[in-house]
Design a protein around this motif. Structure first.
Motif, PDB file in Angstrom:
ATOM      1  N   LEU A   1       0.832  -1.200   0.000  1.00 54.50           N
ATOM      2  CA  LEU A   1       0.000   0.000   0.000  1.00 54.50           C
ATOM      3  C   LEU A   1       0.867   1.251   0.000  1.00 54.50           C
ATOM      4  O   LEU A   1       1.790   1.374   0.811  1.00 54.50           O
ATOM      5  N   ALA A   2       0.558   2.169  -0.892  1.00 55.14           N
ATOM      6  CA  ALA A   2       1.294   3.432  -0.948  1.00 55.14           C
ATOM      7  C   ALA A   2       0.743   4.349   0.137  1.00 55.14           C
ATOM      8  O   ALA A   2      -0.471   4.546   0.237  1.00 55.14           O
ATOM      9  N   ARG A   3       1.638   4.901   0.950  1.00 56.84           N
ATOM     10  CA  ARG A   3       1.209   5.893   1.949  1.00 56.84           C
ATOM     11  C   ARG A   3       1.647   7.254   1.440  1.00 56.84           C
ATOM     12  O   ARG A   3       2.838   7.479   1.185  1.00 56.84           O
ATOM     13  N   ALA A   4       0.662   8.153   1.303  1.00 54.18           N
ATOM     14  CA  ALA A   4       0.993   9.483   0.784  1.00 54.18           C
ATOM     15  C   ALA A   4       1.777  10.265   1.837  1.00 54.18           C
ATOM     16  O   ALA A   4       1.500  10.159   3.029  1.00 54.18           O
ATOM     17  N   THR A   5       2.776  11.011   1.390  1.00 58.36           N
ATOM     18  CA  THR A   5       3.486  11.884   2.322  1.00 58.36           C
ATOM     19  C   THR A   5       2.921  13.305   2.248  1.00 58.36           C
ATOM     20  O   THR A   5       2.995  14.049   3.205  1.00 58.36           O
ATOM     21  N   HIS A   6       2.353  13.660   1.082  1.00 59.73           N
ATOM     22  CA  HIS A   6       1.731  14.993   0.920  1.00 59.73           C
ATOM     23  C   HIS A   6       0.434  14.883   0.135  1.00 59.73           C
ATOM     24  O   HIS A   6       0.166  15.697  -0.740  1.00 59.73           O
ATOM     25  N   GLY A   7      -0.326  13.843   0.372  1.00 63.16           N
ATOM     26  CA  GLY A   7      -1.579  13.669  -0.351  1.00 63.16           C
ATOM     27  C   GLY A   7      -1.401  12.794  -1.580  1.00 63.16           C
ATOM     28  O   GLY A   7      -0.280  12.535  -2.019  1.00 63.16           O
ATOM     29  N   TYR A   8      -2.539  12.303  -2.099  1.00 61.52           N
ATOM     30  CA  TYR A   8      -2.497  11.400  -3.257  1.00 61.52           C
ATOM     31  C   TYR A   8      -2.646  12.161  -4.573  1.00 61.52           C
ATOM     32  O   TYR A   8      -2.084  11.793  -5.586  1.00 61.52           O
ATOM     33  N   ARG A   9      -3.475  13.214  -4.526  1.00 59.57           N
ATOM     34  CA  ARG A   9      -3.706  13.969  -5.754  1.00 59.57           C
ATOM     35  C   ARG A   9      -2.611  15.021  -5.897  1.00 59.57           C
ATOM     36  O   ARG A   9      -1.828  15.247  -4.985  1.00 59.57           O
ATOM     37  N   GLY A  10      -2.631  15.655  -7.016  1.00 60.33           N
ATOM     38  CA  GLY A  10      -1.698  16.758  -7.221  1.00 60.33           C
ATOM     39  C   GLY A  10      -0.494  16.310  -8.021  1.00 60.33           C
ATOM     40  O   GLY A  10      -0.085  15.151  -7.963  1.00 60.33           O
ATOM     41  N   ALA A  11       0.010  17.254  -8.803  1.00 59.25           N
ATOM     42  CA  ALA A  11       1.166  16.957  -9.655  1.00 59.25           C
ATOM     43  C   ALA A  11       2.118  18.128  -9.606  1.00 59.25           C
ATOM     44  O   ALA A  11       1.717  19.268  -9.331  1.00 59.25           O
ATOM     45  N   TRP A  12       3.378  17.812  -9.838  1.00 58.87           N
ATOM     46  CA  TRP A  12       4.412  18.838  -9.811  1.00 58.87           C
ATOM     47  C   TRP A  12       5.017  18.961 -11.199  1.00 58.87           C
ATOM     48  O   TRP A  12       5.534  17.965 -11.730  1.00 58.87           O
ATOM     49  N   PRO A  13       4.922  20.163 -11.785  1.00 51.78           N
ATOM     50  CA  PRO A  13       5.487  20.294 -13.139  1.00 51.78           C
ATOM     51  C   PRO A  13       7.011  20.162 -13.110  1.00 51.78           C
ATOM     52  O   PRO A  13       7.628  20.280 -12.040  1.00 51.78           O
ATOM     53  N   ARG A  14       7.570  19.960 -14.271  1.00 47.22           N
ATOM     54  CA  ARG A  14       9.022  19.804 -14.376  1.00 47.22           C
ATOM     55  C   ARG A  14       9.727  21.063 -13.881  1.00 47.22           C
ATOM     56  O   ARG A  14       9.467  22.153 -14.384  1.00 47.22           O
ATOM     57  N   PRO A  15      10.623  20.944 -12.894  1.00 50.62           N
ATOM     58  CA  PRO A  15      11.367  22.125 -12.463  1.00 50.62           C
ATOM     59  C   PRO A  15      12.412  22.495 -13.512  1.00 50.62           C
ATOM     60  O   PRO A  15      12.784  21.664 -14.340  1.00 50.62           O
ATOM     61  N   THR A  16      12.869  23.723 -13.440  1.00 48.90           N
ATOM     62  CA  THR A  16      13.916  24.153 -14.369  1.00 48.90           C
ATOM     63  C   THR A  16      15.199  23.401 -14.049  1.00 48.90           C
ATOM     64  O   THR A  16      15.580  23.277 -12.883  1.00 48.90           O
ATOM     65  N   ILE A  17      15.828  22.905 -15.084  1.00 47.00           N
ATOM     66  CA  ILE A  17      17.079  22.187 -14.865  1.00 47.00           C
ATOM     67  C   ILE A  17      18.209  23.209 -14.691  1.00 47.00           C
ATOM     68  O   ILE A  17      18.232  24.249 -15.351  1.00 47.00           O
ATOM     69  N   ALA A  18      19.112  22.889 -13.766  1.00 46.33           N
ATOM     70  CA  ALA A  18      20.231  23.797 -13.511  1.00 46.33           C
ATOM     71  C   ALA A  18      21.106  23.918 -14.760  1.00 46.33           C
ATOM     72  O   ALA A  18      21.145  23.004 -15.593  1.00 46.33           O
ATOM     73  N   ASP A  19      21.793  25.045 -14.890  1.00 48.31           N
ATOM     74  CA  ASP A  19      22.696  25.231 -16.033  1.00 48.31           C
ATOM     75  C   ASP A  19      23.780  24.167 -16.027  1.00 48.31           C
ATOM     76  O   ASP A  19      24.237  23.726 -17.070  1.00 48.31           O
ATOM     77  N   ARG A  20      24.222  23.836 -14.823  1.00 47.04           N
ATOM     78  CA  ARG A  20      25.264  22.821 -14.696  1.00 47.04           C
ATOM     79  C   ARG A  20      24.754  21.690 -13.817  1.00 47.04           C
ATOM     80  O   ARG A  20      24.218  21.947 -12.745  1.00 47.04           O
ATOM     81  N   TYR A  21      24.915  20.482 -14.272  1.00 46.31           N
ATOM     82  CA  TYR A  21      24.676  19.334 -13.397  1.00 46.31           C
ATOM     83  C   TYR A  21      25.413  18.132 -13.967  1.00 46.31           C
ATOM     84  O   TYR A  21      25.793  18.115 -15.137  1.00 46.31           O
ATOM     85  N   SER A  22      25.626  17.150 -13.087  1.00 50.24           N
ATOM     86  CA  SER A  22      26.267  15.912 -13.528  1.00 50.24           C
ATOM     87  C   SER A  22      25.349  14.751 -13.207  1.00 50.24           C
ATOM     88  O   SER A  22      24.583  14.807 -12.242  1.00 50.24           O
ATOM     89  N   VAL A  23      25.431  13.750 -14.010  1.00 47.93           N
ATOM     90  CA  VAL A  23      24.671  12.535 -13.732  1.00 47.93           C
ATOM     91  C   VAL A  23      25.630  11.350 -13.792  1.00 47.93           C
ATOM     92  O   VAL A  23      26.483  11.268 -14.671  1.00 47.93           O
ATOM     93  N   VAL A  24      25.493  10.504 -12.776  1.00 45.35           N
ATOM     94  CA  VAL A  24      26.300   9.280 -12.703  1.00 45.35           C
ATOM     95  C   VAL A  24      25.335   8.112 -12.840  1.00 45.35           C
ATOM     96  O   VAL A  24      24.301   8.079 -12.181  1.00 45.35           O
ATOM     97  N   ALA A  25      25.635   7.201 -13.723  1.00 45.69           N
ATOM     98  CA  ALA A  25      24.781   6.020 -13.879  1.00 45.69           C
ATOM     99  C   ALA A  25      25.654   4.780 -13.955  1.00 45.69           C
ATOM    100  O   ALA A  25      26.726   4.808 -14.561  1.00 45.69           O
ATOM    101  N   THR A  26      25.197   3.713 -13.308  1.00 46.43           N
ATOM    102  CA  THR A  26      25.940   2.452 -13.369  1.00 46.43           C
ATOM    103  C   THR A  26      24.966   1.327 -13.675  1.00 46.43           C
ATOM    104  O   THR A  26      23.779   1.400 -13.352  1.00 46.43           O
ATOM    105  N   ASP A  27      25.486   0.317 -14.332  1.00 43.97           N
ATOM    106  CA  ASP A  27      24.668  -0.850 -14.638  1.00 43.97           C
ATOM    107  C   ASP A  27      25.590  -2.059 -14.664  1.00 43.97           C
ATOM    108  O   ASP A  27      26.806  -1.918 -14.860  1.00 43.97           O
TER     109      ASP A  27
END
Lengths: 204, 394
Positions: free
Chosen positions: B55-81
């Motif tokens: 069962l999913a327990r909401a931390t801030h409610g079940y409804r509602g959506a958050w639009p895409r935030p602005t991506i920072a000018d600089r960021y790094s992403v690390v991915a492993t597989d």
């Protein structure tokens, strides 16, 4: 896009044979020009000279097709800036045909006795060395026999043009090159004339 | 060809029809259930509900959506597989290999990339078998996949050290090692210990980590909705699925929640909650039992995210979910990564390409083993069954 002027090494041999080799560039797009002279130092001290016959850039994995990354607002070099992984998933490779080899002081305009070893370095040839190796264009006959991705005549024309520039518009050398081509193609006027026209700096 | 496709085509056609009409069944009830959801009442029901579902327990409610935030000018992403050469039952020597692919992509001015893979070879007794005083469990199958998950996360910890901040670490798949619930304690401890150490190391390095699950089959939020439409509470009873289901057989009872369609959460968030491309859902806490063994800060929570091509599930530790800036960084980075690679994070795609062990590479290792054994006078004797598959004849 490519600044490797300070380095001698261009790349590394990934396919090899008696008649030539294929090398992968150390840096994407840093291909030696068509017709230019490169060299490989072999395992036993011999130096093999070869002429660049072909270059291409594509996916490092044949199973992955290259797809468009740009748009009207994002083009050319900016695409590489925005997609830094491209330098690792694409590669540039070039082929070269062997024309001569040197053992000690002796320079032979013949195919090398052994292919250059896989994974050995392919290097630029300095101007004085290129001038020395190509002073007598007797090896043109080897290039005239070239069978590969491009017509042999295009290869000869590109090589002669490259050397003419390297030799700082040396018209004496150009005359020797033209005579050698005339000797090779003395029975094939239809091939000779366009070649000579391609070499003529006054027609360029 | 020994499979008679025509023989099963009719059955497949019938199944496709039933699946398509089955998905439409109950659609209005689902829309209603979402519209009339009483979140306070649901919280109360969930507190006492006895269900066999997650069962999913909401931390801030079940409804509602958050639009895409602005991506920072600089960021790094690390991915492993990681990819596996599993122990070969037909081979006289026993070993396994985990090939790890790792990617560090830095965006901004200047941008940069580091891509690499390295193979790890495991053949010691401790690597091949786990044991307590009475049992001995071979490291293969599901147990080996836990080891791979551990190595993938450890590799991410190594790579984030050299990445320019802000950094997001991405993993392919879940961060909830729920499969350990069915394993003996000594196996669970063997996998969970180093996995939790790696999560802690990322937390201490302030690097948010996220597990990305494409086309998720999970139904945690749908299950919570089922609890919300349960008719037991109006009858003065607490929600009790075992009781309810038992009545199906004893008295032909029809569970109230059967009005809802049998669809996963991704369908709920795509077609009913209607997440916009780039937007994410609220964050939910998972009810997975194994999370009881995670430290509170690292307990995995999740949200659904419309990547532009699908609704994916993204899992993050609780400390990331609590930190608004970190959560927005994860959200924005994943949307940005997906936009670069046709709906799947580019860094994960490249990490996979580096990790994958192809059939010809597997064969090359087999040949090497044969040759090395032969050098010592051991002729590789494969099982008769294996030989019969390799040298087929008529």
């Amino acid at each position: 896009m490519c600044d490797q002027s300070g380095t001698e090494r261009l790349g590394e041999i990934i396919e090899t044979s008696t008649v030539g080799f294929v090398a992968e560039c150390d840096e994407l797009h840093c291909l030696p020009p068509l017709g230019s002279l490169v060299r490989v130092r072999g395992a036993e001290g011999e130096v093999i000279y070869a002429v660049v016959t072909y270059g291409e850039t594509g996916s490092i994995d044949p199973g992955r097709r290259v797809v468009r990354r740009g748009s009207a607002d994002l083009r050319d070099q900016a695409i590489y800036q925005r997609n830094p992984e491209l330098r690792h998933v694409l590669r540039s490779v070039f082929s070269a045909a062997a024309i001569a080899y040197r053992r000690g002081d002796r320079l032979s305009y013949l195919l090398p006795p052994l292919p250059p070893p896989l994974h050995f370095s392919v290097e630029r040839v300095s101007l004085p060395e290129a001038q020395q190796v190509t002073d007598q264009p007797r090896y043109f006959a080897i290039l005239a026999q070239y069978r590969g991705e491009i017509p042999a005549d295009q290869l000869l024309a590109a090589h002669a043009r490259y050397l003419f520039d390297v030799r700082q518009s040396d018209r004496d050398w150009l005359e020797r090159a033209a005579r050698e081509l005339a000797r090779i193609f003395k029975h094939d006027y239809d091939r000779l004339v366009p070649l000579l026209e391609a070499l003529d700096p006054d027609l360029a | 060809m020994t499979l008679d496709v025509a023989a099963i085509a009719e059955e497949l056609r019938r199944l496709a029809f039933e699946t398509a009409t089955g998905e439409r069944h109950g659609w209005n009830a689902l829309e209603e259930a979402v519209r009339h959801l009483d979140e306070a009442n649901l919280e109360e029901r969930l507190r006492t509900a006895k269900t066999s579902w997650l069962l999913a327990r909401a931390t801030h409610g079940y409804r509602g959506a958050w639009p895409r935030p602005t991506i920072a000018d600089r960021y790094s992403v690390v991915a492993t597989d990681g990819s596996l050469l599993t122990p070969d039952r037909h081979s006289p020597i026993r070993y396994y290999v985990i090939n790890l692919g790792g990617v560090v992509l830095s965006y901004g001015e200047p941008s940069g990339a580091r891509l690499g893979s390295h193979a790890r070879f495991f053949a010691s007794e401790d690597d091949l078998y786990l044991s307590d005083l009475s049992r001995r469990v071979p490291v293969s199958g599901a147990v080996l996949s836990f080891r791979r998950a551990v190595e993938e996360l450890r590799h991410a910890v190594e790579l984030v050290r050299s990445a320019d901040p802000p950094v997001v670490a991405l993993q392919d798949g879940t961060l909830i090692l729920w499969g350990l619930e069915s394993q003996p304690d000594f196996v669970a401890n063997w996998a969970l210990g180093p996995f939790l150490d790696a999560l802690q190391a990322l937390r201490e390095a302030h690097v948010p980590v996220a597990g990305f699950i494409s086309y998720p089959g999970s139904s945690d939020v749908m299950n919570a909705l089922r609890v919300s439409v349960c008719d037991y509470p109006p009858q003065g009873r607490t929600v009790n699925c075992d009781h309810c289901r038992a009545r199906i057989f004893t008295e032909g009872h029809q569970p109230a929640c059967d009005i809802l369609p049998d669809v996963p959460d991704r369908v709920l968030f795509e077609q009913v909650m209607r997440l916009e491309p780039g937007a994410r859902s609220q964050v939910f806490a998972s009810g997975s039992m194994i999370l009881g063994r995670y430290p509170e800060d690292d307990r995995i929570q999740f949200f659904y995210l419309h990547t532009g091509t699908e609704v994916a599930r993204v899992e993050v530790p609780a400390w990331v979910a609590r930190d608004r800036a970190k959560l927005e960084l994860v959200h924005a980075a994943i949307v940005d990564q997906c936009s670069r690679a046709r709906g799947y994070p580019l860094a994960l795609q490249e990490a996979h390409e580096l990790a994958v062990i192809r059939a010809e590479e597997r064969r090359a290792v087999e040949i090497l083993v044969d040759r090395l054994l032969a050098e010592h006078g051991v002729v590789m004797r494969r099982s008769a069954k294996d030989r019969s598959k390799r040298g087929r004849y008529v």
